[in-house]
Scaffold this active site. Structure first.
Site, PDB file in Angstrom:
ATOM      1  N   HIS A   1       0.931  -1.023   0.181  1.00 31.54           N
ATOM      2  CA  HIS A   1       0.298   0.095  -0.076  1.00 31.54           C
ATOM      3  C   HIS A   1       1.017   0.534   0.267  1.00 31.54           C
ATOM      4  O   HIS A   1       2.548   1.674   0.385  1.00 31.54           O
ATOM      5  CB  HIS A   1      -0.887   0.400   1.480  1.00 31.54           C
ATOM      6  CG  HIS A   1      -2.204   0.770   1.220  1.00 31.54           C
ATOM      7  ND1 HIS A   1      -2.298   2.496   1.386  1.00 31.54           N
ATOM      8  CD2 HIS A   1      -2.985   0.869   0.882  1.00 31.54           C
ATOM      9  CE1 HIS A   1      -3.216   2.863   0.874  1.00 31.54           C
ATOM     10  NE2 HIS A   1      -4.147   2.201   1.043  1.00 31.54           N
TER      11      HIS A   1
ATOM     12  N   ASP B   1      -7.750  -5.474  -0.041  1.00 26.16           N
ATOM     13  CA  ASP B   1      -7.793  -6.377  -1.254  1.00 26.16           C
ATOM     14  C   ASP B   1      -7.353  -7.584  -0.634  1.00 26.16           C
ATOM     15  O   ASP B   1      -8.363  -8.448  -1.712  1.00 26.16           O
ATOM     16  CB  ASP B   1      -7.641  -5.725  -2.291  1.00 26.16           C
ATOM     17  CG  ASP B   1      -8.440  -4.353  -2.604  1.00 26.16           C
ATOM     18  OD1 ASP B   1      -7.567  -3.406  -2.687  1.00 26.16           O
ATOM     19  OD2 ASP B   1      -9.335  -4.733  -2.948  1.00 26.16           O
TER      20      ASP B   1
HETATM   21  C1  SDX Z   1      -6.269  -0.526  -3.231  1.00 21.62           C
HETATM   22  O1  SDX Z   1      -4.388   4.461  -2.055  1.00 21.62           O
HETATM   23  C2  SDX Z   1      -5.110   3.578  -1.587  1.00 21.62           C
HETATM   24  O2  SDX Z   1      -5.870   4.131  -0.728  1.00 21.62           O
HETATM   25  C3  SDX Z   1      -5.790   2.388  -2.616  1.00 21.62           C
HETATM   26  C4  SDX Z   1      -6.313   1.708  -1.240  1.00 21.62           C
HETATM   27  C5  SDX Z   1      -8.611   2.493  -1.080  1.00 21.62           C
HETATM   28  O3  SDX Z   1      -8.992   1.757  -0.422  1.00 21.62           O
HETATM   29  O4  SDX Z   1      -8.449   3.257  -1.873  1.00 21.62           O
HETATM   30  O5  SDX Z   1      -6.680   1.572  -0.089  1.00 21.62           O
HETATM   31  C6  SDX Z   1      -7.015   0.608  -2.227  1.00 21.62           C
HETATM   32  O6  SDX Z   1      -5.985   0.533  -4.307  1.00 21.62           O
HETATM   33  C7  SDX Z   1      -5.496  -1.125  -2.291  1.00 21.62           C
HETATM   34  C8  SDX Z   1      -4.287  -1.192  -3.239  1.00 21.62           C
HETATM   35  C9  SDX Z   1      -4.768  -2.558  -4.237  1.00 21.62           C
HETATM   36  N1  SDX Z   1      -3.647  -2.381  -4.763  1.00 21.62           N
HETATM   37  C10 SDX Z   1      -3.025  -4.241  -4.799  1.00 21.62           C
HETATM   38  O7  SDX Z   1      -2.697  -5.080  -3.973  1.00 21.62           O
HETATM   39  C11 SDX Z   1      -2.542  -4.559  -5.652  1.00 21.62           C
HETATM   40  C12 SDX Z   1      -0.691  -5.050  -5.153  1.00 21.62           C
HETATM   41  N2  SDX Z   1      -0.055  -3.507  -4.406  1.00 21.62           N
HETATM   42  C13 SDX Z   1       1.205  -3.423  -5.117  1.00 21.62           C
HETATM   43  O8  SDX Z   1       0.605  -2.975  -6.624  1.00 21.62           O
HETATM   44  C14 SDX Z   1       1.492  -1.848  -4.549  1.00 21.62           C
HETATM   45  O9  SDX Z   1       2.568  -2.326  -3.468  1.00 21.62           O
HETATM   46  C15 SDX Z   1       0.448  -0.856  -4.283  1.00 21.62           C
HETATM   47  C16 SDX Z   1       0.506  -0.095  -5.870  1.00 21.62           C
HETATM   48  C17 SDX Z   1      -0.823  -0.705  -3.774  1.00 21.62           C
HETATM   49  C18 SDX Z   1       0.906   0.481  -4.138  1.00 21.62           C
HETATM   50  O10 SDX Z   1       2.554   0.636  -4.432  1.00 21.62           O
HETATM   51  P1  SDX Z   1       3.445   1.727  -3.940  1.00 21.62           P
HETATM   52  O11 SDX Z   1       3.254   2.391  -2.846  1.00 21.62           O
HETATM   53  O12 SDX Z   1       3.927   2.600  -5.587  1.00 21.62           O
HETATM   54  O13 SDX Z   1       4.683   1.092  -4.030  1.00 21.62           O
HETATM   55  P2  SDX Z   1       5.552   0.708  -5.538  1.00 21.62           P
HETATM   56  O14 SDX Z   1       5.291  -0.114  -6.284  1.00 21.62           O
HETATM   57  O15 SDX Z   1       6.908   1.532  -5.121  1.00 21.62           O
HETATM   58  O16 SDX Z   1       6.628  -0.710  -4.097  1.00 21.62           O
HETATM   59  C19 SDX Z   1       7.324   0.084  -3.952  1.00 21.62           C
HETATM   60  C20 SDX Z   1       8.570  -1.607  -3.695  1.00 21.62           C
HETATM   61  C21 SDX Z   1       9.299  -2.322  -5.919  1.00 21.62           C
HETATM   62  O17 SDX Z   1      10.008  -2.651  -4.814  1.00 21.62           O
HETATM   63  P3  SDX Z   1      11.596  -1.777  -5.275  1.00 21.62           P
HETATM   64  O18 SDX Z   1      11.555  -1.556  -6.011  1.00 21.62           O
HETATM   65  O19 SDX Z   1      11.628  -1.097  -3.927  1.00 21.62           O
HETATM   66  O20 SDX Z   1      12.843  -3.593  -5.420  1.00 21.62           O
HETATM   67  O21 SDX Z   1       7.430  -3.101  -2.969  1.00 21.62           O
HETATM   68  C22 SDX Z   1       7.283  -3.723  -4.180  1.00 21.62           C
HETATM   69  C23 SDX Z   1       7.758  -2.736  -5.031  1.00 21.62           C
HETATM   70  O22 SDX Z   1       7.928  -4.174  -6.246  1.00 21.62           O
HETATM   71  N3  SDX Z   1       5.981  -4.430  -4.521  1.00 21.62           N
HETATM   72  C24 SDX Z   1       5.134  -5.505  -4.638  1.00 21.62           C
HETATM   73  C25 SDX Z   1       3.891  -5.145  -4.156  1.00 21.62           C
HETATM   74  N4  SDX Z   1       3.569  -4.126  -3.898  1.00 21.62           N
HETATM   75  C26 SDX Z   1       4.584  -3.243  -3.900  1.00 21.62           C
HETATM   76  N5  SDX Z   1       5.863  -6.183  -4.763  1.00 21.62           N
HETATM   77  C27 SDX Z   1       5.101  -8.027  -4.731  1.00 21.62           C
HETATM   78  N6  SDX Z   1       3.545  -7.917  -4.394  1.00 21.62           N
HETATM   79  C28 SDX Z   1       3.673  -6.278  -4.577  1.00 21.62           C
HETATM   80  N7  SDX Z   1       2.116  -6.840  -3.717  1.00 21.62           N
END
Ligand code: SDX
Length: 436
Positions: A313, A371
């Site tokens: 998140h 989720d």
């Molecule tokens: C919702 O914003 C809100 O409030 C949203 C929400 C709401 O109520 O409106 O809470 C609802 O959208 C919840 C989130 C649902 N999405 C997912 O579950 C999809 C999987 N999650 C990711 O796509 C990600 O965690 C995000 C999009 C939710 C957040 O992404 P960020 O903050 O941009 O973080 P990032 O992508 O830069 O990740 C940081 C690191 C990265 O690794 P490095 O580049 O540092 O090596 O964490 C890794 C990412 O690759 N990472 C994950 C991951 N989420 C982040 N690796 C594996 N699995 C994951 N789910």
């Protein structure tokens, strides 16, 4: 917001004059540095793609503490709202700032109930879709189509018009979601029934047929009502920011909410609940818990492009409080349905345990979000996977419209118009075709 007794001073190593920037306090949470005059004073923009360090507005609706894993609607902790209130009380709180007393609750419920029908013409929009169209494609179209019925009766500068548009949207979203579902299964639409609760009415529109009486299972109704509460609002997330930016042009609320529906569909946002359940299904099909280790290895391999859907998140760097409540709801619903040993729930619990002990997730502060478990509950209730995000949209509509109305009600609001760092070609002249 209050001017802090602190100031930010921007200094430049190239000798450009320092710039003093005011700092403001909110009621709780990080202070903000007011950069509104920065471009005029320095000729420079700030740069923050993805808005990791940017407050786009001030708001009094929802507060999140990502480090502590706390979520409050108008100051009330989500744990209390999810267990002591129902969704319509939560809607009243988000819209008007206070929980209703008994009389106000009754009046608000009646007002919403009296707006749950949609114009009979709406059903003809669905016929243009294939029966197997994704419900979010249908819902985006239907919500946008509501503009056609109310565009001319919505003066967004009129607070009464804004309020009735909010009531219409909250009341009609479940009807539209149920219509999208009935269309996909080839069953007749069920009209709203005014003697049912908001969520009981939705369950009936979804699962009843004209052929026999339908009595909603109260435990499942309560669980779905809690799912609505948990998804109702969440500060300036992507779809809420979309609604604010879209609404800032002065467009009608129905068009702005349709933009929010479209944004929520993405798998990084509201589409994650569908993606998370499909992910669990895939792991289950490949062998279940024994295959979790292999799957986690794929997730950690950057080249795989595989993410653990329902984890991570932008704001929560601790456990999403909604995920905890969703897990409890899972147990209640599965217990009620005699599905104690639901393999997907056991797989989800095993996946969570393994992930939370793995350095990759611990170091990146990746925890289950709202989720991760919501799909298991919805599937147990009988909601098809493809409809999960539409349910999320129905719940989030109150948050979107409360935030939109807060923005429009703020005399300071302007049309949102970010700038850019330009990295393309500088000015050049066109060569005649023969010389290109
Ligand atoms: C919702 O914003 C809100 O409030 C949203 C929400 C709401 O109520 O409106 O809470 C609802 O959208 C919840 C989130 C649902 N999405 C997912 O579950 C999809 C999987 N999650 C990711 O796509 C990600 O965690 C995000 C999009 C939710 C957040 O992404 P960020 O903050 O941009 O973080 P990032 O992508 O830069 O990740 C940081 C690191 C990265 O690794 P490095 O580049 O540092 O090596 O964490 C890794 C990412 O690759 N990472 C994950 C991951 N989420 C982040 N690796 C594996 N699995 C994951 N789910």
């Amino acid at each position: 917001m209050k001017l802090a007794d602190n100031k930010a001073t921007l200094s430049f190593s190239n000798g450009s004059p320092n710039v003093e920037l005011p700092v403001y306090h909110g009621s709780v949470g990080p202070d903000v540095i007011d950069i509104r005059k920065l471009y005029a004073q320095t000729g420079m923009f700030t740069y923050d793609p993805g808005f990791l360090s940017t407050a786009a507005c001030q708001s009094a609706i929802t507060y999140i503490d990502g480090d502590k894993g706390e979520l409050q609607y108008r100051g009330y902790p989500i744990e209390q709202l999810a267990t002591q209130c129902d969704f319509l009380e939560t809607c009243h709180l988000l819209l008007y700032g206070e929980l209703p007393n008994a009389d106000a609750k009754k009046k608000f419920e009646r007002t919403v109930t009296m707006h749950t029908m949609v114009n009979e013409q709406m059903q003809f929009f669905l016929r243009g879709f294939r029966r197997d169209a994704h419900p979010m494609a249908v819902l985006t179209g239907l919500v946008g189509a509501l503009s056609a019925f109310y565009h001319d009766s919505t003066d967004i500068t009129n607070p009464q018009h804004r309020e009735i548009a909010a009531i219409r949207l909250i009341a009609k979203m479940p009807t539209l979601v149920a219509m999208a579902y009935k269309y996909s299964v080839g069953q007749p639409y069920m009209y709203p029934q005014n003697d049912l609760s908001y969520t009981g009415n939705f369950m009936r529109m979804m699962f009843a047929t004209p052929c026999e009486d339908y009595k909603p299972n109260e435990v499942l109704v309560r669980a779905l009502d809690r799912i609505f509460i948990l998804h109702a609002d969440h500060e300036q997330n992507a779809s809420t920011s979309t609604v604010r930016l879209c609404g800032s042009s002065g467009t009608n609320p129905f068009a702005a909410i349709a933009a929010g529906v479209a944004c929520l569909w993405g798998p990084a946002h509201g589409g994650a609940n569908e993606a998370a359940l499909n992910m669990l299904h895939d792991i289950q099909a490949q062998g279940g818990v024994e295959k979790v280790g292999e799957f986690i290895k794929q997730v950690k391999d950057k080249n795989s492009g595989v993410k653990l859907m329902g984890f991570g998140h932008r704001v929560y760097k601790n456990y999403d409080p909604r995920a905890k409540l969703m897990q409890e709801t899972c147990k209640e619903v599965l217990g009620e349905l005699g599905l104690h040993n639901d393999p997907l729930f056991k797989l989800a619990m095993a996946l969570e345990k393994i992930a939370l002990e793995d350095e990759y997730f611990v170091s990146r502060k990746l925890y289950p979000n709202v989720d991760f478990y919501s799909g298991i509950v919805q599937r147990a209730i009988g909601i098809p996977v493809s409809l999960f995000t539409a349910i999320f949209a129905a719940a989030r509509t109150v948050g979107w419209i409360a935030q939109l109305n807060e923005m429009i009600g703020d005399p300071e609001y302007k049309i949102g118009r970010p700038r850019q760092l330009f990295t393309g070609s500088t000015r050049r002249d066109i060569k005649p075709l023969a010389k290109r």
